[in-house]
Design a protein around this motif. Structure first.
Motif, PDB file in Angstrom:
ATOM      1  N   VAL A  68       3.143  -6.238   5.211  1.00  0.00           N
ATOM      2  CA  VAL A  68       4.072  -5.105   5.135  1.00  0.00           C
ATOM      3  C   VAL A  68       3.400  -3.775   5.445  1.00  0.00           C
ATOM      4  N   GLY A  69       2.111  -3.812   5.751  1.00  0.00           N
ATOM      5  CA  GLY A  69       1.443  -2.558   6.074  1.00  0.00           C
ATOM      6  C   GLY A  69      -0.057  -2.694   5.993  1.00  0.00           C
ATOM      7  N   GLU A  70      -0.689  -1.538   5.994  1.00  0.00           N
ATOM      8  CA  GLU A  70      -2.138  -1.488   5.975  1.00  0.00           C
ATOM      9  C   GLU A  70      -2.549  -0.369   5.034  1.00  0.00           C
ATOM     10  N   GLN A  71      -3.670  -0.541   4.384  1.00  0.00           N
ATOM     11  CA  GLN A  71      -4.228   0.539   3.580  1.00  0.00           C
ATOM     12  C   GLN A  71      -5.738   0.488   3.716  1.00  0.00           C
ATOM     13  N   PHE A  72      -6.383   1.583   3.399  1.00  0.00           N
ATOM     14  CA  PHE A  72      -7.823   1.683   3.570  1.00  0.00           C
ATOM     15  C   PHE A  72      -8.489   1.896   2.222  1.00  0.00           C
ATOM     16  N   LYS A  73      -9.681   1.345   2.100  1.00  0.00           N
ATOM     17  CA  LYS A  73     -10.477   1.520   0.889  1.00  0.00           C
ATOM     18  C   LYS A  73     -11.859   2.003   1.304  1.00  0.00           C
ATOM     19  N   PHE A  74     -12.337   3.017   0.598  1.00  0.00           N
ATOM     20  CA  PHE A  74     -13.671   3.533   0.850  1.00  0.00           C
ATOM     21  C   PHE A  74     -14.650   2.842  -0.092  1.00  0.00           C
ATOM     22  N   PHE A  75     -15.712   2.277   0.475  1.00  0.00           N
ATOM     23  CA  PHE A  75     -16.756   1.622  -0.308  1.00  0.00           C
ATOM     24  C   PHE A  75     -17.968   2.544  -0.370  1.00  0.00           C
ATOM     25  N   SER A  76     -18.221   3.083  -1.561  1.00  0.00           N
ATOM     26  CA  SER A  76     -19.326   4.041  -1.705  1.00  0.00           C
ATOM     27  C   SER A  76     -20.683   3.388  -1.472  1.00  0.00           C
ATOM     28  N   THR A  77     -20.782   2.081  -1.717  1.00  0.00           N
ATOM     29  CA  THR A  77     -22.062   1.396  -1.532  1.00  0.00           C
ATOM     30  C   THR A  77     -22.471   1.321  -0.066  1.00  0.00           C
ATOM     31  N   THR A  78     -21.489   1.244   0.836  1.00  0.00           N
ATOM     32  CA  THR A  78     -21.795   1.160   2.268  1.00  0.00           C
ATOM     33  C   THR A  78     -21.466   2.456   2.996  1.00  0.00           C
ATOM     34  N   GLY A  79     -20.702   3.326   2.336  1.00  0.00           N
ATOM     35  CA  GLY A  79     -20.276   4.561   2.986  1.00  0.00           C
ATOM     36  C   GLY A  79     -19.237   4.334   4.062  1.00  0.00           C
ATOM     37  N   GLN A  80     -18.587   3.166   4.016  1.00  0.00           N
ATOM     38  CA  GLN A  80     -17.603   2.831   5.052  1.00  0.00           C
ATOM     39  C   GLN A  80     -16.197   2.740   4.480  1.00  0.00           C
ATOM     40  N   ARG A  81     -15.262   3.067   5.342  1.00  0.00           N
ATOM     41  CA  ARG A  81     -13.837   2.952   5.039  1.00  0.00           C
ATOM     42  C   ARG A  81     -13.345   1.680   5.715  1.00  0.00           C
ATOM     43  N   GLN A  82     -12.838   0.727   4.927  1.00  0.00           N
ATOM     44  CA  GLN A  82     -12.428  -0.575   5.444  1.00  0.00           C
ATOM     45  C   GLN A  82     -10.907  -0.740   5.399  1.00  0.00           C
ATOM     46  N   PRO A  83     -10.331  -1.285   6.481  1.00  0.00           N
ATOM     47  CA  PRO A  83      -8.893  -1.554   6.464  1.00  0.00           C
ATOM     48  C   PRO A  83      -8.581  -2.815   5.664  1.00  0.00           C
ATOM     49  N   ASN A  84      -7.442  -2.814   5.038  1.00  0.00           N
ATOM     50  CA  ASN A  84      -6.912  -3.983   4.330  1.00  0.00           C
ATOM     51  C   ASN A  84      -5.474  -4.183   4.755  1.00  0.00           C
ATOM     52  N   ASP A  85      -5.064  -5.439   4.888  1.00  0.00           N
ATOM     53  CA  ASP A  85      -3.659  -5.742   5.125  1.00  0.00           C
ATOM     54  C   ASP A  85      -2.948  -5.769   3.782  1.00  0.00           C
ATOM     55  N   ARG A  86      -1.812  -5.109   3.711  1.00  0.00           N
ATOM     56  CA  ARG A  86      -0.981  -5.157   2.509  1.00  0.00           C
ATOM     57  C   ARG A  86       0.064  -6.243   2.728  1.00  0.00           C
ATOM     58  N   MET A  87       0.174  -7.151   1.761  1.00  0.00           N
ATOM     59  CA  MET A  87       1.125  -8.257   1.861  1.00  0.00           C
ATOM     60  C   MET A  87       2.017  -8.254   0.626  1.00  0.00           C
ATOM     61  N   LYS A  88       3.208  -8.833   0.797  1.00  0.00           N
ATOM     62  CA  LYS A  88       4.189  -8.817  -0.288  1.00  0.00           C
ATOM     63  C   LYS A  88       5.057 -10.064  -0.221  1.00  0.00           C
ATOM     64  N   ILE A  89       5.483 -10.515  -1.376  1.00  0.00           N
ATOM     65  CA  ILE A  89       6.469 -11.585  -1.480  1.00  0.00           C
ATOM     66  C   ILE A  89       7.530 -11.120  -2.468  1.00  0.00           C
ATOM     67  N   THR A  90       8.767 -11.420  -2.160  1.00  0.00           N
ATOM     68  CA  THR A  90       9.896 -11.001  -2.994  1.00  0.00           C
ATOM     69  C   THR A  90      10.551 -12.225  -3.614  1.00  0.00           C
ATOM     70  N   ARG A  91      10.986 -12.086  -4.842  1.00  0.00           N
ATOM     71  CA  ARG A  91      11.667 -13.186  -5.546  1.00  0.00           C
ATOM     72  C   ARG A  91      12.790 -13.744  -4.666  1.00  0.00           C
ATOM     73  N   GLY A  92      12.822 -15.057  -4.556  1.00  0.00           N
ATOM     74  CA  GLY A  92      13.862 -15.708  -3.779  1.00  0.00           C
ATOM     75  C   GLY A  92      13.602 -15.743  -2.291  1.00  0.00           C
ATOM     76  N   SER A  93      12.448 -15.220  -1.851  1.00  0.00           N
ATOM     77  CA  SER A  93      12.178 -15.189  -0.410  1.00  0.00           C
ATOM     78  C   SER A  93      11.569 -16.485   0.097  1.00  0.00           C
ATOM     79  N   THR A  94      11.281 -17.427  -0.793  1.00  0.00           N
ATOM     80  CA  THR A  94      10.727 -18.705  -0.370  1.00  0.00           C
ATOM     81  C   THR A  94      11.642 -19.831  -0.793  1.00  0.00           C
TER      82      THR A  94
END
Length: 108
Positions: A68-94
């Motif tokens: 459903v989208g993308e979000q970024f997280k900054f990792f202070s240990t590496t100094g890098q900003r990493q992309p993450n996929d945002r996923m979602k499931i809704t009740r009754g969708s399966t």
């Protein structure tokens, strides 16, 4: 990651390398979805996953999650900003009757 009593977040689901490929991820996700939808009566569950973690992405997609989208997280240990996929499931969708659907079925 805002949550409410009807929208929950799954976080940090890890499987030991020597136990991967045995279906444990699917089992854990199904148990989590049962807890979320049946016991807690949530309307939806979200998570974030590294897009290059193909086995995890496949597990979530197989179990009914959609991207459903993308979000970024900054990792202070590496100094890098990493992309993450945002996923979602809704009740009754399966449903076990749909081709390619998740194995999760709401119990009554």
């Amino acid at each position: 990651m805002p949550a409410s009593h009807d929208h929950l977040w799954l976080g940090h689901c890890l499987i030991r390398p020597e136990l991967r490929g045995l279906g444990l991820g699917h089992l854990i996700v199904n148990l989590m979805l049962e807890e979320a939808f049946v016991e807690r009566e949530a309307s939806s569950v979200s998570l974030v996953v590294f897009p290059r973690n193909d086995p995890a992405v496949r597990c979530y997609l197989t179990n009914g999650f959609t991207q459903v989208g993308e979000q970024f997280k900054f990792f202070s240990t590496t100094g890098q900003r990493q992309p993450n996929d945002r996923m979602k499931i809704t009740r009754g969708s399966t449903s076990s009757d749909s081709p390619g659907s998740a194995r999760f079925v709401l119990s009554t």
